[in-house]
Design a protein around this motif. Structure first.
Motif, mmCIF file in Angstrom:
data_model
loop_
_atom_site.group_PDB
_atom_site.id
_atom_site.type_symbol
_atom_site.label_atom_id
_atom_site.label_comp_id
_atom_site.label_asym_id
_atom_site.label_seq_id
_atom_site.Cartn_x
_atom_site.Cartn_y
_atom_site.Cartn_z
ATOM 1 N N ASN A 11 0.812 -1.216 0.000
ATOM 2 C CA ASN A 11 0.000 0.000 0.000
ATOM 3 C C ASN A 11 0.847 1.268 0.000
ATOM 4 O O ASN A 11 0.344 2.339 0.332
ATOM 5 N N VAL A 12 2.104 1.160 -0.383
ATOM 6 C CA VAL A 12 2.996 2.313 -0.459
ATOM 7 C C VAL A 12 3.604 2.356 -1.858
ATOM 8 O O VAL A 12 4.135 1.352 -2.332
ATOM 9 N N PRO A 45 -7.353 -2.259 4.833
ATOM 10 C CA PRO A 45 -6.194 -2.684 5.616
ATOM 11 C C PRO A 45 -6.586 -3.691 6.695
ATOM 12 O O PRO A 45 -7.707 -3.688 7.187
ATOM 13 N N ASP A 48 -3.867 -2.961 11.537
ATOM 14 C CA ASP A 48 -3.876 -1.512 11.733
ATOM 15 C C ASP A 48 -4.740 -0.902 10.632
ATOM 16 O O ASP A 48 -4.319 -0.775 9.496
ATOM 17 N N ASN A 50 -5.839 2.136 10.336
ATOM 18 C CA ASN A 50 -5.622 3.561 10.094
ATOM 19 C C ASN A 50 -4.458 3.747 9.113
ATOM 20 O O ASN A 50 -3.392 4.266 9.456
ATOM 21 N N GLN A 51 -4.672 3.305 7.876
ATOM 22 C CA GLN A 51 -3.667 3.428 6.824
ATOM 23 C C GLN A 51 -4.352 3.280 5.475
ATOM 24 O O GLN A 51 -5.528 2.941 5.400
ATOM 25 N N GLY A 92 1.508 -2.891 9.335
ATOM 26 C CA GLY A 92 1.545 -1.489 8.928
ATOM 27 C C GLY A 92 1.771 -1.338 7.438
ATOM 28 O O GLY A 92 1.791 -2.317 6.686
ATOM 29 N N PRO A 93 1.947 -0.086 7.007
ATOM 30 C CA PRO A 93 2.167 0.191 5.587
ATOM 31 C C PRO A 93 3.431 -0.489 5.077
ATOM 32 O O PRO A 93 4.401 -0.640 5.814
#
Length: 163
Positions: A11-12, A45, A48, A50-51, A92-93
């Motif tokens: 996701n980056v 996601p 987490d 919040n991403q 995470g991301p």
């Protein structure tokens, strides 16, 4: 040759271009033949929340590498595309996540590698693309198509093919 299923996520950055390049790296570095590639899916996601949304896909390859050598190769490819497993936040991301889902019918339970992937049947973001390319492949006595019917696919959308 072993038939191997690998899940891709990220996701980056330009994730779809990363997938294209990563798959080429997998085939080259693992001396593998690409047998199938799913569509790309945008997914909520996991862990987490919040991403940014993720993009997920699955591939099937044939390789002569043993499971541990293949895992080492996948981690090396992740690093090449900017992933640092040592410092990243869990769930995470990330630029690229490569998970070894199944390796033939191998069953392993080692600290560094569990096969088939222990959370495979809990994750719609893996089951949706997996069911596209290997709906009836038996993994641990179950199939992606049947297991997908038991979990929510809310928020998962197939992306149009890249030209």
């Amino acid at each position: 040759m072993a038939s191997v299923l690998i899940a891709l996520g990220g996701n980056v950055g330009d994730v779809r271009q990363t997938f294209r390049k990563a798959i080429a790296n997998i085939c080259g570095m693992a001396q593998a033949e690409l047998l199938a590639r799913s569509s790309d899916y945008t997914t909520p996601p996991w862990g987490d929340e919040n991403q940014a949304r993720f993009i997920n896909a699955c591939i099937e390859i044939d390789t002569r590498l043993d499971p541990h050598a293949l895992l080492f190769t996948l981690h090396k490819i992740e690093t090449k595309f900017g992933r640092d497993r040592g410092t990243e936040k869990r769930w995470g991301p990330r630029t690229l996540d490569l998970d070894l889902i199944a390796y033939d019918d191998a069953v392993l339970d080692k600290p560094e590698l569990t096969l088939p992937h222990p959370r495979l049947f809990e994750r719609a973001f893996v089951l949706v693309p997996l069911a596209e390319i290997a709906p009836d492949r038996v993994i641990a006595g179950r199939t992606a198509a049947k297991e997908l019917a038991n979990i929510s696919t809310a928020g998962i959308e197939r992306l149009p093919d890249l030209h």
